[in-house]
Design a protein around this motif. Sequence first.
Motif, PDB file in Angstrom:
ATOM      1  N   ILE A 162     -66.559 -97.319 -65.107  1.00 23.09           N
ATOM      2  CA  ILE A 162     -66.197 -95.898 -64.987  1.00 23.09           C
ATOM      3  C   ILE A 162     -67.184 -95.138 -64.107  1.00 23.09           C
ATOM      4  CG2 ILE A 162     -65.067 -95.908 -67.244  1.00 23.09           C
ATOM      5  CD1 ILE A 162     -67.455 -94.441 -68.397  1.00 23.09           C
ATOM      6  N   HIS A 163     -68.165 -95.852 -63.583  1.00 25.91           N
ATOM      7  CA  HIS A 163     -69.150 -95.233 -62.686  1.00 25.91           C
ATOM      8  C   HIS A 163     -68.501 -94.977 -61.327  1.00 25.91           C
ATOM      9  CE1 HIS A 163     -72.761 -94.803 -60.197  1.00 25.91           C
ATOM     10  NE2 HIS A 163     -73.420 -94.565 -61.318  1.00 25.91           N
ATOM     11  N   PRO A 164     -68.824 -93.858 -60.662  1.00 25.21           N
ATOM     12  CA  PRO A 164     -68.216 -93.590 -59.346  1.00 25.21           C
ATOM     13  C   PRO A 164     -68.536 -94.642 -58.295  1.00 25.21           C
ATOM     14  CG  PRO A 164     -70.018 -92.055 -59.795  1.00 25.21           C
ATOM     15  CD  PRO A 164     -69.715 -92.759 -61.080  1.00 25.21           C
ATOM     16  N   GLY A 165     -69.638 -95.374 -58.491  1.00 25.94           N
ATOM     17  CA  GLY A 165     -69.969 -96.438 -57.546  1.00 25.94           C
ATOM     18  C   GLY A 165     -68.914 -97.522 -57.487  1.00 25.94           C
ATOM     19  N   PHE A 166     -68.205 -97.739 -58.609  1.00 27.98           N
ATOM     20  CA  PHE A 166     -67.132 -98.744 -58.633  1.00 27.98           C
ATOM     21  C   PHE A 166     -66.027 -98.362 -57.654  1.00 27.98           C
ATOM     22  CE2 PHE A 166     -63.170-100.269 -60.968  1.00 27.98           C
ATOM     23  CZ  PHE A 166     -63.231-101.546 -60.429  1.00 27.98           C
ATOM     24  N   GLU A 167     -65.607 -97.102 -57.702  1.00 28.56           N
ATOM     25  CA  GLU A 167     -64.557 -96.639 -56.789  1.00 28.56           C
ATOM     26  C   GLU A 167     -65.033 -96.677 -55.342  1.00 28.56           C
ATOM     27  OE1 GLU A 167     -60.968 -95.253 -55.335  1.00 28.56           O
ATOM     28  OE2 GLU A 167     -61.489 -96.176 -57.265  1.00 28.56           O
ATOM     29  N   MET A 168     -66.300 -96.358 -55.101  1.00 30.30           N
ATOM     30  CA  MET A 168     -66.825 -96.423 -53.735  1.00 30.30           C
ATOM     31  C   MET A 168     -66.817 -97.855 -53.217  1.00 30.30           C
ATOM     32  SD  MET A 168     -67.313 -93.277 -53.176  1.00 30.30           S
ATOM     33  CE  MET A 168     -67.733 -91.725 -53.980  1.00 30.30           C
ATOM     34  N   MET A 169     -67.197 -98.815 -54.053  1.00 30.06           N
ATOM     35  CA  MET A 169     -67.183-100.214 -53.631  1.00 30.06           C
ATOM     36  C   MET A 169     -65.755-100.685 -53.376  1.00 30.06           C
ATOM     37  SD  MET A 169     -70.231-101.435 -53.229  1.00 30.06           S
ATOM     38  CE  MET A 169     -69.938-103.215 -53.213  1.00 30.06           C
ATOM     39  N   ARG A 170     -64.818-100.263 -54.214  1.00 32.15           N
ATOM     40  CA  ARG A 170     -63.411-100.611 -53.995  1.00 32.15           C
ATOM     41  C   ARG A 170     -62.944-100.142 -52.624  1.00 32.15           C
ATOM     42  NH1 ARG A 170     -59.780-100.302 -59.306  1.00 32.15           N
ATOM     43  NH2 ARG A 170     -58.245 -99.551 -57.825  1.00 32.15           N
ATOM     44  N   ARG A 171     -63.314 -98.936 -52.275  1.00 26.72           N
ATOM     45  CA  ARG A 171     -62.876 -98.378 -50.996  1.00 26.72           C
ATOM     46  C   ARG A 171     -63.613 -99.020 -49.818  1.00 26.72           C
ATOM     47  NH1 ARG A 171     -60.683 -92.620 -51.387  1.00 26.72           N
ATOM     48  NH2 ARG A 171     -60.262 -92.239 -53.586  1.00 26.72           N
ATOM     49  N   MET A 172     -64.887 -99.313 -49.987  1.00 24.43           N
ATOM     50  CA  MET A 172     -65.667 -99.863 -48.874  1.00 24.43           C
ATOM     51  C   MET A 172     -65.340-101.325 -48.589  1.00 24.43           C
ATOM     52  SD  MET A 172     -67.492 -97.532 -47.460  1.00 24.43           S
ATOM     53  CE  MET A 172     -68.605 -98.537 -46.493  1.00 24.43           C
ATOM     54  N   LEU A 173     -64.808-102.027 -49.574  1.00 24.93           N
ATOM     55  CA  LEU A 173     -64.493-103.453 -49.387  1.00 24.93           C
ATOM     56  C   LEU A 173     -63.002-103.690 -49.186  1.00 24.93           C
ATOM     57  CD1 LEU A 173     -66.945-105.096 -51.966  1.00 24.93           C
ATOM     58  CD2 LEU A 173     -67.284-104.706 -49.526  1.00 24.93           C
ATOM     59  N   THR A 174     -62.268-102.652 -48.816  1.00 16.15           N
ATOM     60  CA  THR A 174     -60.856-102.782 -48.454  1.00 16.15           C
ATOM     61  C   THR A 174     -60.621-101.962 -47.187  1.00 16.15           C
ATOM     62  OG1 THR A 174     -60.288-100.905 -49.895  1.00 16.15           O
ATOM     63  CG2 THR A 174     -60.023-103.124 -50.814  1.00 16.15           C
ATOM     64  N   SER A 175     -59.472-102.128 -46.585  1.00 15.16           N
ATOM     65  CA  SER A 175     -59.144-101.383 -45.358  1.00 15.16           C
ATOM     66  C   SER A 175     -58.705 -99.969 -45.719  1.00 15.16           C
ATOM     67  CB  SER A 175     -58.046-102.107 -44.585  1.00 15.16           C
ATOM     68  OG  SER A 175     -58.485-103.375 -44.190  1.00 15.16           O
ATOM     69  N   SER A 176     -59.642 -99.192 -46.195  1.00 14.29           N
ATOM     70  CA  SER A 176     -59.354 -97.831 -46.664  1.00 14.29           C
ATOM     71  C   SER A 176     -59.765 -96.818 -45.598  1.00 14.29           C
ATOM     72  CB  SER A 176     -60.135 -97.554 -47.951  1.00 14.29           C
ATOM     73  OG  SER A 176     -61.529 -97.533 -47.674  1.00 14.29           O
ATOM     74  N   PRO A 177     -59.261 -95.579 -45.707  1.00 11.91           N
ATOM     75  CA  PRO A 177     -59.734 -94.531 -44.784  1.00 11.91           C
ATOM     76  C   PRO A 177     -61.239 -94.308 -44.850  1.00 11.91           C
ATOM     77  CG  PRO A 177     -57.721 -93.833 -45.890  1.00 11.91           C
ATOM     78  CD  PRO A 177     -58.142 -95.114 -46.553  1.00 11.91           C
ATOM     79  N   LEU A 178     -61.850 -94.482 -46.038  1.00 17.01           N
ATOM     80  CA  LEU A 178     -63.296 -94.306 -46.147  1.00 17.01           C
ATOM     81  C   LEU A 178     -64.023 -95.362 -45.320  1.00 17.01           C
ATOM     82  CD1 LEU A 178     -65.832 -93.010 -47.315  1.00 17.01           C
ATOM     83  CD2 LEU A 178     -65.592 -94.480 -49.321  1.00 17.01           C
ATOM     84  N   GLN A 179     -63.617 -96.622 -45.457  1.00 12.98           N
ATOM     85  CA  GLN A 179     -64.244 -97.674 -44.662  1.00 12.98           C
ATOM     86  C   GLN A 179     -64.080 -97.401 -43.170  1.00 12.98           C
ATOM     87  OE1 GLN A 179     -62.487-101.568 -43.588  1.00 12.98           O
ATOM     88  NE2 GLN A 179     -63.850-102.439 -45.138  1.00 12.98           N
ATOM     89  N   ALA A 180     -62.884 -96.983 -42.758  1.00 13.80           N
ATOM     90  CA  ALA A 180     -62.635 -96.700 -41.346  1.00 13.80           C
ATOM     91  C   ALA A 180     -63.516 -95.548 -40.859  1.00 13.80           C
ATOM     92  CB  ALA A 180     -61.160 -96.370 -41.141  1.00 13.80           C
ATOM     93  N   SER A 181     -63.689 -94.508 -41.696  1.00  5.78           N
ATOM     94  CA  SER A 181     -64.518 -93.366 -41.296  1.00  5.78           C
ATOM     95  C   SER A 181     -65.979 -93.772 -41.149  1.00  5.78           C
ATOM     96  CB  SER A 181     -64.403 -92.240 -42.332  1.00  5.78           C
ATOM     97  OG  SER A 181     -63.097 -91.713 -42.367  1.00  5.78           O
ATOM     98  N   ILE A 182     -66.482 -94.551 -42.099  1.00  4.11           N
ATOM     99  CA  ILE A 182     -67.880 -94.992 -42.035  1.00  4.11           C
ATOM    100  C   ILE A 182     -68.118 -95.803 -40.766  1.00  4.11           C
ATOM    101  CG2 ILE A 182     -69.600 -96.496 -43.118  1.00  4.11           C
ATOM    102  CD1 ILE A 182     -69.285 -93.872 -44.592  1.00  4.11           C
ATOM    103  N   LEU A 183     -67.214 -96.697 -40.437  1.00  2.24           N
ATOM    104  CA  LEU A 183     -67.367 -97.524 -39.240  1.00  2.24           C
ATOM    105  C   LEU A 183     -67.225 -96.694 -37.966  1.00  2.24           C
ATOM    106  CD1 LEU A 183     -65.412-100.702 -40.433  1.00  2.24           C
ATOM    107  CD2 LEU A 183     -67.891-100.450 -40.168  1.00  2.24           C
ATOM    108  N   THR A 184     -66.379 -95.677 -38.003  1.00  2.00           N
ATOM    109  CA  THR A 184     -66.239 -94.789 -36.843  1.00  2.00           C
ATOM    110  C   THR A 184     -67.530 -94.007 -36.598  1.00  2.00           C
ATOM    111  OG1 THR A 184     -63.857 -94.553 -37.187  1.00  2.00           O
ATOM    112  CG2 THR A 184     -64.944 -92.854 -35.875  1.00  2.00           C
TER     113      THR A 184
END
Length: 361
Positions: A239-261
Amino acid sequence: LSQQDVLLAQSFLPLLSVVVTHCIPARANLSSHNRYRAIPTMVSLIPLGLPLELKGAVFDALAAFCAPGATHMGVEICRNVWVLMERMEVINMRTPHGAGSALPVGRGVEVELDEVEAVFKLYPCTIPFLNLLATLIHTPKRIPLRERVSDPPSVNTIPDALGAPYRTPGIGPFVAFVVDNVFARIPSREYLRPSDRWRMNDLCLCFIERSLASFDLESLVTGVEVLQPTKESVVQLAIHPGFEMMRRMLTSSPLQASILTYLVEGLDGFDKGLAQEEPFYRTTIIRVLRIIYRVLEVQDIFLDVFLPLLSELNEPALTGEVPPVSYFVRFDQALSFTPDYVPALAAYICYPSYPELMLLS
């Protein structure tokens, strides 16, 4: 509130922020005083139709109360603020789930961002609110050394059952607000003051960075219970927010795309001197590299240890749906998908004026 009340509050709240920032006994007394009820009173002002500048001052004062350094009492203040914000629904808390669900209805800060601030291209409420959310996430490095040595408080500032039973426990709605409503839409909004854009960028990335930094996956492989973690410790990580961040960073998500951009395009700002002119641009790119480093640091534990434990737990009411390991892609593989990413990562070593940038690179 009358106009005079508003003016008095706008004068008083910055003073209150300074006092509770620099005087821990004052923070403790004001937060626990039965008559003043400083924190519940301030949170109760947020849903009212007040000037946005006053709401911003309220959020700044709350952030001052929630800053690290007040030992275990400070952690309780943070948990109290999360509960009160949930109860007052400062944003939409009852996000619908499942196919065919209605679109979530904006509420509070969300509506003011889209219908008032974005129209006038000024963000006097959203920026302090983002600062409050980032301040509420404590990390080990933000705890003063004297506390770490004597009696270190927990860095877990989020109540275990926050949001239950009407949604998955945790701060999911706040994560969605920061990542989806603010960060993802920063390039499409207009800004009367260009520095506001980079300030919002920096605060969103600060929230993401601290969520990952406080996501203590290492406890699964270094703690006493390494052979058999307890159900409570696994659920707390889920239930920690880090779990959701890892989910997004390790998939083809808009967050991952933004970080790489930002990783690739950030070089241009350093070459043109924008990093010297705009401090928040510099910290934005530094946070991007910190986030990438943290994801690379813990991704193996997340995929090889934590996800199998979560699957065995089989508590969807507590953890939400847990995708299989095959659903994720390691971040080092994501960096190799396009030829720009790894050279950009290495190029940051060429800026000796920014030693942390070189170190992270």
